[in-house]
Design a protein around this motif. Structure first.
Motif, PDB file in Angstrom:
ATOM      1  N   MET A 120       0.763  -1.171  -0.059  1.00 28.23           N
ATOM      2  CA  MET A 120       0.093   0.095   0.058  1.00 28.23           C
ATOM      3  C   MET A 120       0.943   1.219  -0.033  1.00 28.23           C
ATOM      4  O   MET A 120       0.752   2.330  -0.445  1.00 28.23           O
ATOM      5  CB  MET A 120      -1.049   0.054   1.115  1.00 28.23           C
ATOM      6  N   HIS A 121       2.071   1.255   0.521  1.00 22.55           N
ATOM      7  CA  HIS A 121       3.056   2.491   0.751  1.00 22.55           C
ATOM      8  C   HIS A 121       3.350   2.768  -0.706  1.00 22.55           C
ATOM      9  O   HIS A 121       4.052   3.806  -0.800  1.00 22.55           O
ATOM     10  CB  HIS A 121       3.828   2.297   1.799  1.00 22.55           C
ATOM     11  N   SER A 122       3.166   2.007  -1.706  1.00 24.13           N
ATOM     12  CA  SER A 122       3.746   2.405  -3.121  1.00 24.13           C
ATOM     13  C   SER A 122       2.785   3.464  -3.782  1.00 24.13           C
ATOM     14  O   SER A 122       3.213   3.843  -4.838  1.00 24.13           O
ATOM     15  CB  SER A 122       3.938   1.180  -3.926  1.00 24.13           C
ATOM     16  N   GLN A 123       1.494   3.509  -3.195  1.00 25.85           N
ATOM     17  CA  GLN A 123       0.453   4.441  -3.902  1.00 25.85           C
ATOM     18  C   GLN A 123       0.929   5.972  -3.962  1.00 25.85           C
ATOM     19  O   GLN A 123       1.778   6.458  -2.992  1.00 25.85           O
ATOM     20  CB  GLN A 123      -0.969   4.327  -3.345  1.00 25.85           C
ATOM     21  N   GLU A 124       0.744   6.528  -4.926  1.00 24.09           N
ATOM     22  CA  GLU A 124       1.217   8.067  -4.860  1.00 24.09           C
ATOM     23  C   GLU A 124       0.304   8.910  -3.731  1.00 24.09           C
ATOM     24  O   GLU A 124      -0.852   8.602  -3.563  1.00 24.09           O
ATOM     25  CB  GLU A 124       0.893   8.735  -6.238  1.00 24.09           C
ATOM     26  N   LYS A 125       0.840   9.793  -3.187  1.00 23.08           N
ATOM     27  CA  LYS A 125       0.238  10.431  -2.011  1.00 23.08           C
ATOM     28  C   LYS A 125      -0.404  11.696  -3.063  1.00 23.08           C
ATOM     29  O   LYS A 125      -0.196  12.086  -4.132  1.00 23.08           O
ATOM     30  CB  LYS A 125       1.343  11.034  -1.481  1.00 23.08           C
ATOM     31  N   ASP A 126      -1.754  11.897  -2.209  1.00 23.44           N
ATOM     32  CA  ASP A 126      -2.572  13.104  -2.729  1.00 23.44           C
ATOM     33  C   ASP A 126      -2.120  14.294  -2.215  1.00 23.44           C
ATOM     34  O   ASP A 126      -1.127  14.328  -1.366  1.00 23.44           O
ATOM     35  CB  ASP A 126      -4.045  12.785  -2.467  1.00 23.44           C
ATOM     36  N   LYS A 127      -2.547  15.340  -2.529  1.00 25.01           N
ATOM     37  CA  LYS A 127      -2.169  16.702  -2.204  1.00 25.01           C
ATOM     38  C   LYS A 127      -2.328  16.913  -0.465  1.00 25.01           C
ATOM     39  O   LYS A 127      -1.466  17.667  -0.012  1.00 25.01           O
ATOM     40  CB  LYS A 127      -2.838  17.928  -2.690  1.00 25.01           C
ATOM     41  N   SER A 145      -9.395  13.082   6.054  1.00 27.71           N
ATOM     42  CA  SER A 145     -10.830  13.480   5.364  1.00 27.71           C
ATOM     43  C   SER A 145     -10.865  13.550   3.825  1.00 27.71           C
ATOM     44  O   SER A 145     -12.018  13.846   3.307  1.00 27.71           O
ATOM     45  CB  SER A 145     -11.595  14.350   6.186  1.00 27.71           C
ATOM     46  N   LYS A 146      -9.668  13.641   3.354  1.00 25.08           N
ATOM     47  CA  LYS A 146      -9.231  14.305   2.153  1.00 25.08           C
ATOM     48  C   LYS A 146     -10.051  15.550   1.733  1.00 25.08           C
ATOM     49  O   LYS A 146     -10.642  15.621   0.562  1.00 25.08           O
ATOM     50  CB  LYS A 146      -9.923  12.942   1.108  1.00 25.08           C
ATOM     51  N   GLY A 147     -10.248  16.458   2.897  1.00 25.63           N
ATOM     52  CA  GLY A 147     -10.742  17.688   2.272  1.00 25.63           C
ATOM     53  C   GLY A 147     -12.298  17.762   2.608  1.00 25.63           C
ATOM     54  O   GLY A 147     -12.618  18.745   2.456  1.00 25.63           O
ATOM     55  N   GLU A 148     -12.820  16.641   2.662  1.00 23.81           N
ATOM     56  CA  GLU A 148     -14.197  16.671   2.993  1.00 23.81           C
ATOM     57  C   GLU A 148     -14.495  16.788   4.419  1.00 23.81           C
ATOM     58  O   GLU A 148     -13.830  16.383   5.311  1.00 23.81           O
ATOM     59  CB  GLU A 148     -14.941  15.504   2.456  1.00 23.81           C
ATOM     60  N   THR A 149     -15.854  17.478   4.750  1.00 25.88           N
ATOM     61  CA  THR A 149     -16.085  17.381   6.263  1.00 25.88           C
ATOM     62  C   THR A 149     -16.972  16.226   6.541  1.00 25.88           C
ATOM     63  O   THR A 149     -17.664  15.441   5.647  1.00 25.88           O
ATOM     64  CB  THR A 149     -16.914  18.511   6.251  1.00 25.88           C
ATOM     65  N   GLY A 150     -16.630  15.770   7.546  1.00 27.94           N
ATOM     66  CA  GLY A 150     -17.264  14.440   8.463  1.00 27.94           C
ATOM     67  C   GLY A 150     -16.539  13.333   7.857  1.00 27.94           C
ATOM     68  O   GLY A 150     -15.717  13.169   6.676  1.00 27.94           O
TER      69      GLY A 150
END
Length: 68
Positions: free
Chosen positions: A4-11, A59-64
């Motif tokens: 799983m650690h090989s996935q690209e990181k998001d912003k 939360s990937k920028g989402e609320t809740g």
């Protein structure tokens, strides 16, 4: 199967990585092992930004809700 650690990181994860570096640099500069022993702990803007970065990363920028 790929680890799983090989996935690209998001912003959000990239920003969190930057904040971790900044917090660690501040701790090193003040010769502290933890923010919690710093006299500026409660009012620290850097720490507040770090906490927001952790939340946004989870939360990937989402609320809740969070993605684990």
């Amino acid at each position: 199967m790929q680890p799983m650690h090989s996935q690209e990181k998001d912003k959000f994860e990239l920003h969190l990585d930057e904040m971790i570096i900044k917090v660690q640099a501040c701790q090193k500069e003040k010769n502290l092992a933890s923010c919690s022993v710093c006299e500026h702990y409660i009012a620290c803007e850097l720490r507040a930004d770090y906490v927001k970065s952790v939340y946004n990363s989870m939360s990937k920028g989402e609320t809740g809700g969070f993605e684990f």
